[in-house]
Design a protein around this motif. Structure first.
Motif, PDB file in Angstrom:
ATOM      1  N   ARG A  44      -1.508  -3.430   8.737  1.00 30.31           N
ATOM      2  CA  ARG A  44      -0.364  -3.783   7.892  1.00 30.31           C
ATOM      3  C   ARG A  44       0.939  -3.327   8.505  1.00 30.31           C
ATOM      4  N   ASP A  45       2.041  -3.744   7.834  1.00 33.75           N
ATOM      5  CA  ASP A  45       3.359  -3.258   8.205  1.00 33.75           C
ATOM      6  C   ASP A  45       3.452  -1.795   7.768  1.00 33.75           C
ATOM      7  N   THR A  47       5.814   0.089   7.191  1.00 32.89           N
ATOM      8  CA  THR A  47       6.922   0.467   6.304  1.00 32.89           C
ATOM      9  C   THR A  47       6.866  -0.286   4.973  1.00 32.89           C
ATOM     10  N   PHE A  48       5.853  -1.135   4.822  1.00 30.58           N
ATOM     11  CA  PHE A  48       5.776  -1.952   3.597  1.00 30.58           C
ATOM     12  C   PHE A  48       5.363  -1.089   2.402  1.00 30.58           C
ATOM     13  N   LEU A  49       6.231  -1.094   1.355  1.00 29.25           N
ATOM     14  CA  LEU A  49       5.981  -0.264   0.177  1.00 29.25           C
ATOM     15  C   LEU A  49       5.235  -1.079  -0.874  1.00 29.25           C
ATOM     16  N   ASP A  50       4.257  -0.448  -1.510  1.00 29.01           N
ATOM     17  CA  ASP A  50       3.551  -1.107  -2.615  1.00 29.01           C
ATOM     18  C   ASP A  50       3.181  -0.023  -3.622  1.00 29.01           C
ATOM     19  N   THR A  51       4.052   0.166  -4.619  1.00 34.10           N
ATOM     20  CA  THR A  51       3.862   1.297  -5.523  1.00 34.10           C
ATOM     21  C   THR A  51       2.649   1.133  -6.434  1.00 34.10           C
ATOM     22  N   THR A  68      -3.564   5.410   1.261  1.00 32.66           N
ATOM     23  CA  THR A  68      -2.120   5.148   1.245  1.00 32.66           C
ATOM     24  C   THR A  68      -1.376   6.424   0.889  1.00 32.66           C
ATOM     25  N   ARG A  73       2.220   3.123   1.248  1.00 32.08           N
ATOM     26  CA  ARG A  73       2.157   2.544   2.592  1.00 32.08           C
ATOM     27  C   ARG A  73       0.789   2.845   3.200  1.00 32.08           C
ATOM     28  N   ASP A  74       0.329   1.950   4.043  1.00 33.91           N
ATOM     29  CA  ASP A  74      -1.009   2.075   4.628  1.00 33.91           C
ATOM     30  C   ASP A  74      -1.031   3.204   5.668  1.00 33.91           C
ATOM     31  N   SER A  77      -2.019   2.277   9.402  1.00 31.72           N
ATOM     32  CA  SER A  77      -0.934   1.616  10.124  1.00 31.72           C
ATOM     33  C   SER A  77       0.152   2.614  10.494  1.00 31.72           C
ATOM     34  N   ARG A  78       0.440   3.530   9.564  1.00 31.43           N
ATOM     35  CA  ARG A  78       1.468   4.526   9.856  1.00 31.43           C
ATOM     36  C   ARG A  78       1.012   5.478  10.960  1.00 31.43           C
TER      37      ARG A  78
END
Ligand SMILES: Nc1ncnc2c1ncn2[C@@H]1O[C@H](COP(=O)(O)OP(=O)(O)O)[C@@H](O)[C@H]1O
Ligand SMILES: [Mg+2]
Lengths: 287, 340
Positions: A44-45, A47-51, A68, A73-74, A77-78
């Motif tokens: 995944r991205d 920096t993609f946020l998914d609260t 997460t 964020r994943d 990926s981070r």
């Protein structure tokens, strides 16, 4: 500079006999390829946020293999992208350290007399201050970008390398081939960088691997103090820093980057030790 | 080698030619207490084009320091203690700035060292090392210099130059390395070649080959050679003239055949006696020289050899004998010389 065929075979064999060094080498190779291919490997991205998916535990959800963080964020990926950043800092800082340390060490060692005294007193002075203190002083004036952080870490940690190189050059410059090169008209600069430096490659290489490890560690220290790589860009250091607030409840957020940093430091240290043994100059110079 | 012919040629040339190398009152005194160390103590000699001068003397007599002073290769603090004049082809070397001196080294004058095992850089190929002087002094590109390096290797008698050029020094024997060193030294065809014990570290058979090679190269390039050795047998076969050095000074200088026929300084005589091959019956010799060379810090007031010399008189202990012409082409520093 190519090594003599027979000698390089010997070096290689000694290295392979060194179990721990091989483990180090494999770990380093894996980490470097993970960093290199992070954009492809990361699911995944980073920096993609998914609260809606905050604080997922590792292996709890097949979409988020390593869970997460507090912003959803994943983590995998981070970690991959953070490794890219941390290792870049490590390698650029190492290059800066080695370059500065080698130039200062070789100049002091070869020119000797007053130049040597002045440079070595400067090294002593730099060593009087803890590196973190130097880093924070510089960080107060320089905005933290990837490049500036790397350079600042590199420019505050070259002193040991310069001492190693100087000691090596003091030995080497007494050797006959230096007099022979001078007898054929080689200039000082040529002797320093073309005749002597390649002969000091082994200790420099060893110091370089150890410096990658310490620079990665240093980046996480200064992240912890708020001067490291700035969010949202991930680095192992700032992942660890973010995780501290949740350490009691979601320890894996700290454990995962911690493991990555530990693996890097140990991998490079083992590799360095193995190289040190394999490149032992007493065994290398023989006929 | 036919030295008689070569000698004859040199002798006729000698009259007309100014010397290529002219060394005057070369002195290297290192400050020390109670007296300075007189490492080199007023050495003077001339060397002509195409000529080989043998500089012979026991170990510690100052031969290497003389050579390094001429090449200006000494490091501080020794480099600051050299005095005297050294002119190469009329150019005074002692006062040249270091940049101009290093432009001459390897081109106008170069040097071969004693230890072929350690005189080559272990991490560069032999070819790269031979190519360097040509790139530096003749402005050749890497490819041209590489080709020239192989040519030089062939010239010094290496049968497979391409392979040797691509090798690192540790793969070569001592003799091969010394040939490679010579190839480096002559790559730019220097007028003067200083060879400091070039064969001391080699086996006897290889020694002879290397010396023969130097002789051949000299005939081909017309270089002057300063051949430094502690071994008079090497001088006998490979030099035109010989200067005998003792405790930092030249005590006798003569054409080789004259010296071997009858050395006049008691020290030279003793030195000759130590060569087993020379017919002892022919020489009124000292079977061996008693005592040891006085160290550079303990030189007596008079002749340095007086303490070991059977012929020493009161004058010998009081006054240093000057190196003065004793006959055409012969110089001698002795108050009580032997007959020639
Ligand atoms: N760097 C130095 N400092 C002091 N003395 C030296 C140095 N190098 C050589 N010597 C001394 O100078 C003398 C002559 O040395 P050298 O020229 O090497 O002799 P040779 O080549 O004739 O054997 C020796 O007594 C040696 O110990
Ligand atoms: Mg010597």
């Amino acid at each position: 500079m190519s090594k003599p065929a027979a000698a390089s075979g010997r070096v290689w064999r000694r290295f392979l006999h060194h179990r721990i060094a091989c483990v180090g080498g494999i770990v380093v190779a894996l980490l470097l390829s993970a960093a290199l291919f992070a954009p492809v490997l990361a699911p995944r991205d980073p920096t993609f946020l998914d609260t809606s998916v905050r604080f997922l535990a590792p292996f709890a959800d097949s979409r988020f293999l390593l869970g997460t963080d507090e912003l959803g964020r994943d983590t995998l990926s981070r970690l991959l992208h953070g490794g890219r950043v941390s290792l870049t800092v490590g390698l650029v800082a190492m290059a800066t350290t080695v370059l500065t340390g080698a130039v200062i060490g070789i100049t002091a060692g070869y020119l000797g007399s007053l130049t040597d005294t002045l440079l070595m007193r400067f090294v002593d002075t730099m060593l009087c201050f803890p590196q973190v203190f130097l880093l924070l002083v510089v960080a107060a004036f320089v905005p933290p970008t990837l490049l500036s952080i790397s350079l600042v870490i590199g420019l505050t940690s070259w002193m040991e390398v310069s001492r190693i190189v100087r000691a090596e050059i003091l030995n080497l410059k007494e050797q006959d081939f230096v007099a022979a090169a001078r007898a054929l008209g080689a200039s000082r600069a040529r002797i320093m960088f073309r005749e002597l430096l390649p002969n000091a490659a082994a200790p420099i290489l060893v110091a370089a691997t150890l410096k990658v490890a310490s620079a990665v560690l240093m980046e996480s220290y200064i992240s912890y103090l708020g001067y490291g790589v700035q969010p949202p860009l991930a680095s192992w250091g700032n992942m660890l820093t973010n995780a501290q607030g949740y350490f009691n409840t979601v320890p894996w957020l700290a454990v995962l980057p911690g493991v990555a940093i530990t693996a890097t430091v140990m991998g490079f240290n083992f590799l360095g030790d193995g190289l040190r043994d394999a490149l032992d100059p007493r065994l290398r110079m023989g006929p | 080698m036919n030295f008689a012919a070569a000698l004859a040629r040199i002798d006729t040339a000698a009259v007309t030619q100014a010397p290529l190398l002219s060394v005057r009152s070369l002195q290297l005194h290192l400050p020390s207490s109670p007296q300075p160390l007189r490492l080199v103590d007023g050495v003077s000699f001339d060397l002509r084009r195409g000529e080989t001068l043998g500089l012979v003397g026991e170990s510690g007599s100052g031969k290497t320091l003389t050579a390094l002073s001429i090449m200006r290769l000494l490091e501080p603090p020794l480099s600051g203690c050299v005095h005297g004049e050294v002119a190469l082809d009329g150019v005074e070397l002692m006062s040249l700035p270091e940049s101009e001196m290093s432009a001459l080294r390897g081109r106008a004058l170069s040097m071969v060292f004693q230890e072929p095992m350690t005189s080559l850089n272990p991490v560069m190929t032999v070819g790269q090392q031979i190519a360097e002087p040509s790139m530096r002094h003749l402005g050749l590109g890497a490819a041209a210099a590489g080709a020239r390096a192989e040519e030089m290797l062939r010239l010094v008698g290496i049968p497979d130059p391409a392979r040797v050029a691509a090798s690192h020094p540790h793969l070569l024997s001592g003799g091969m390395r010394q040939r490679a060193m010579i190839a480096m030294a002559i790559a730019c065809r220097p007028a003067l070649l200083v060879a400091d014990e070039p064969t001391t570290a080699l086996d006897v058979t290889v020694q002879a080959q290397i010396l023969e090679l130097l002789g051949e190269l000299q005939r081909e390039l017309g270089s002057a050679i300063l051949l430094i050795t502690h071994d008079l047998a090497v001088i006998a076969e490979n030099a035109h003239r010989v200067a005998v050095m003792y405790a930092g000074r030249i005590v006798e200088e003569a054409p080789v055949d004259l010296l071997f026929a009858g050395a006049r300084h008691p020290y030279s005589r003793g030195l000759l006696a130590s060569i087993p091959r020379i017919e002892r019956a022919r020489l009124d010799i000292l079977p061996e020289i008693p005592g040891v060379v006085p160290g550079p810090g303990e030189r007596p007031a008079g002749c340095s050899f007086a303490l070991r010399c059977a012929r020493a008189s009161a004058r010998c202990h009081a006054e240093v004998p000057p190196l003065a012409a004793a006959a055409p082409g012969r110089r001698l520093a002795c108050w009580n010389p032997l007959d020639g």
